[in-house]
Design an enzyme around this catalytic site. Structure first.
Site, short mmCIF file in Angstrom:
data_model
loop_
_atom_site.label_atom_id
_atom_site.label_comp_id
_atom_site.label_asym_id
_atom_site.label_seq_id
_atom_site.Cartn_x
_atom_site.Cartn_y
_atom_site.Cartn_z
N ASP A 138 59.42 57.77 83.20
CA ASP A 138 60.62 57.25 82.54
C ASP A 138 60.91 57.90 81.19
O ASP A 138 61.97 57.68 80.61
CB ASP A 138 60.50 55.74 82.34
N HIS A 197 50.49 53.93 81.50
CA HIS A 197 50.61 53.59 82.92
C HIS A 197 49.32 52.91 83.35
O HIS A 197 48.25 53.27 82.89
CB HIS A 197 50.83 54.86 83.76
N1 CMC Z 1 52.92 51.81 73.55
C1 CMC Z 1 51.94 51.36 72.74
N2 CMC Z 1 50.76 50.88 73.18
C2 CMC Z 1 50.57 50.85 74.50
C3 CMC Z 1 51.55 51.31 75.41
C4 CMC Z 1 52.75 51.80 74.89
N3 CMC Z 1 53.73 52.24 75.69
N4 CMC Z 1 51.10 51.16 76.68
C5 CMC Z 1 49.87 50.63 76.56
N5 CMC Z 1 49.54 50.44 75.26
C6 CMC Z 1 48.26 49.94 74.72
C7 CMC Z 1 48.15 48.42 74.92
O1 CMC Z 1 48.66 47.73 73.81
C8 CMC Z 1 46.66 48.28 75.09
O2 CMC Z 1 46.06 48.40 73.81
P1 CMC Z 1 44.73 47.53 73.46
O3 CMC Z 1 43.69 48.00 74.43
O4 CMC Z 1 44.44 47.86 72.05
O5 CMC Z 1 45.11 46.09 73.67
C9 CMC Z 1 46.24 49.52 75.87
O6 CMC Z 1 47.23 50.51 75.52
C10 CMC Z 1 46.21 49.32 77.37
O7 CMC Z 1 47.48 48.86 77.79
P2 CMC Z 1 47.73 47.69 78.81
O8 CMC Z 1 48.99 46.98 78.42
O9 CMC Z 1 46.48 46.87 78.97
O10 CMC Z 1 47.97 48.54 80.12
P3 CMC Z 1 48.64 48.04 81.45
O11 CMC Z 1 48.06 48.86 82.51
O12 CMC Z 1 48.54 46.56 81.59
O13 CMC Z 1 50.18 48.39 81.23
C11 CMC Z 1 52.24 49.55 81.19
C12 CMC Z 1 50.81 49.53 81.72
C13 CMC Z 1 53.01 50.65 81.91
C14 CMC Z 1 52.92 48.20 81.49
C15 CMC Z 1 52.21 49.81 79.66
O14 CMC Z 1 51.61 51.05 79.39
C16 CMC Z 1 53.61 49.74 79.04
O15 CMC Z 1 54.10 48.65 78.75
N6 CMC Z 1 54.27 50.93 78.84
C17 CMC Z 1 55.64 50.96 78.34
C18 CMC Z 1 56.60 50.62 79.46
C19 CMC Z 1 56.75 51.75 80.45
O16 CMC Z 1 56.97 52.90 80.07
N7 CMC Z 1 56.71 51.40 81.76
C20 CMC Z 1 56.96 52.36 82.83
C21 CMC Z 1 55.80 52.56 83.72
S1 CMC Z 1 56.01 54.02 84.78
C22 CMC Z 1 57.34 53.67 85.80
C23 CMC Z 1 57.01 52.65 86.83
O17 CMC Z 1 56.23 52.93 87.74
O18 CMC Z 1 57.56 51.55 86.74
#
Ligand code: CMC
Length: 436
Positions: A371, A313
């Site tokens: 989720d 998140h």
């Molecule tokens: N699985 C594997 N790696 C992950 C995941 C995941 N679910 N989430 C983040 N990472 C890694 C990402 O690859 C990055 O690694 P590195 O630093 O080595 O490049 C690091 O963790 C930080 O992630 P980020 O993508 O920079 O974080 P963000 O804040 O931009 O993204 C997120 C947040 C929710 C989009 C992401 O965690 C994600 O895609 N999660 C899966 C989808 C999900 O479950 N979304 C629902 C969110 S909660 C409900 C809502 O409010 O909508």
């Protein structure tokens, strides 16, 4: 907004004069540096794609402490609201800032109930869709279409219009989601039953048919109500910011909420519940728990493009408090339905355990989000996977409209207009077509 005692000073290494920037304090949470005059003073913009360090507005509705894993609606912890209040009380809280007493609750419930039906013409609009259309495609269209039916609530600058639009949206979203479902399975639409609770009425519109009496199962009713409460608001997330930006042009409330529905659809946001359940089913088909290790290797391999859906998140760097409550509800529902040994639930628990101990997830502070378990609950209730995000939209509507109304009532509100760092071609001349 309260000015902090200190100010921020921005200095430049090229000798340009430094500028002093005011700092404001919220009631809780990080201070903000006010950069609104920065361009006028320096000719420079700030650069923050994805809003990693940018507060886009002031708000008094929802507060998240991502490090602690705390979520407050109007100051009340989500755990207390989910346990002691129902969804309509939570709606009242988000919209008006206070929890209703018994009389206030009865009055609010009556107001919402009065608006549960949709204009009869809506069904003809719906019938224009293919039966296999994604429910979120249908919802984006239907919610936008509400503005064509309720002309007396489309003036965003009129507080009475905003108020009635809020009530209508909260009341009609369950009706529209259930209609989208009934249409997909070819069953007759069921009219709302206003003597049922908000969640009970939704179940009736989803699962009843005109042929038989439908009895609401109280465990499922409570579970759905909790799903709604947990999804009701989440401060300035992507869809809420979309609603605010869309509404900032002065467009009508239904159009602004339709923009929120469209944004929520994406798998990084509300679409994650559907994506998470599809992921669990895929792992199950591959061989289930015995394949979790293999799947995790793929998740950790940056080149695979595979993510552990329902994990991570932007704000929570600790366990999402909604995920804990959802896991509790998941156990309750599975037990009540005699599905304690549900293989997907077991698989989810195994994935969670491994992820919480794995260095990759620990270092990046990735925890289950709301989720991760909500799809398992919804599937057990009998809601089809493709409808999950529409249920999220139904629940988030109150948050969207509360935030939209807060923005319009804020004297500091302006049309949203981000700037850019331009990296394209400089000015050049168009050549005649033969010379290009
Ligand atoms: N699985 C594997 N790696 C992950 C995941 C995941 N679910 N989430 C983040 N990472 C890694 C990402 O690859 C990055 O690694 P590195 O630093 O080595 O490049 C690091 O963790 C930080 O992630 P980020 O993508 O920079 O974080 P963000 O804040 O931009 O993204 C997120 C947040 C929710 C989009 C992401 O965690 C994600 O895609 N999660 C899966 C989808 C999900 O479950 N979304 C629902 C969110 S909660 C409900 C809502 O409010 O909508």
């Amino acid at each position: 907004m309260k000015l902090a005692d200190n100010k921020a000073t921005l200095s430049f290494s090229n000798g340009s004069p430094s500028v002093e920037l005011p700092v404001y304090q919220g009631s809780v949470g990080p201070d903000v540096v006010d950069i609104r005059k920065l361009y006028a003073q320096t000719g420079m913009f700030t650069y923050d794609p994805g809003f990693l360090s940018t507060a886009s507005c002031q708000s008094a509705i929802t507060y998240i402490d991502g490090d602690k894993g705390e979520l407050l609606y109007r100051g009340y912890p989500i755990e207390q609201l989910a346990t002691n209040c129902d969804f309509l009380e939570t709606c009242h809280l988000l919209l008006y800032g206070n929890l209703p007493n018994a009389a206030g609750k009865a009055e609010f419930t009556k107001r919402v109930s009065n608006h549960t039906m949709v204009n009869e013409q809506m069904q003809f609009f719906l019938r224009g869709f293919r039966r296999d259309a994604h429910p979120m495609a249908i919802m984006t269209g239907l919610v936008g279409a509400l503005s064509a039916f309720y002309h007396d609530s489309t003036d965003i600058n009129n507080p009475e219009h905003r108020e009635i639009a809020a009530i209508r949206l909260i009341a009609k979203m369950p009706t529209l989601v259930a209609m989208a479902y009934k249409y997909s399975v070819g069953q007759p639409f069921m009219y709302p039953k206003n003597n049922l609770s908000y969640a009970g009425n939704f179940m009736h519109m989803m699962f009843a048919t005109p042929c038989e009496e439908y009895v609401v199962n109280p465990v499922i009713e409570r579970a759905l109500d909790r799903i709604f409460t947990l999804h009701a608001d989440h401060e300035q997330n992507a869809s809420t910011s979309t609603v605010r930006l869309c509404g900032s042009s002065g467009t009508n409330p239904f159009a602004a909420i339709a923009a929120g529905v469209a944004c929520l659809w994406g798998p990084s946001h509300g679409g994650a519940n559907e994506a998470c359940l599809n992921m669990l089913e895929d792992i199950q088909k591959m061989g289930g728990i015995s394949k979790v290790g293999e799947f995790m290797e793929k998740v950790k391999d940056k080149n695979s493009g595979v993510k552990l859906m329902g994990f991570g998140h932007r704000v929570y760097k600790n366990y999402d408090p909604r995920a804990k409550l959802m896991q509790e509800t998941c156990k309750e529902v599975l037990t009540a339905l005699g599905l304690e040994n549900d293989p997907l639930f077991k698989l989810a628990m195994a994935l969670e355990k491994i992820a919480l101990e794995d260095d990759y997830f620990v270092q990046r502070k990735l925890y289950p989000n709301v989720d991760f378990y909500s799809g398992i609950v919804q599937r057990a209730i009998g809601i089809p996977v493709s409808l999950f995000t529409a249920i999220f939209a139904l629940a988030r509507t109150v948050g969207w409209i509360a935030q939209l109304n807060e923005m319009i009532g804020d004297p500091e509100y302006k049309i949203g207009r981000p700037r850019q760092l331009f990296t394209g071609s400089e000015r050049r001349d168009v050549l005649p077509i033969a010379k290009r």
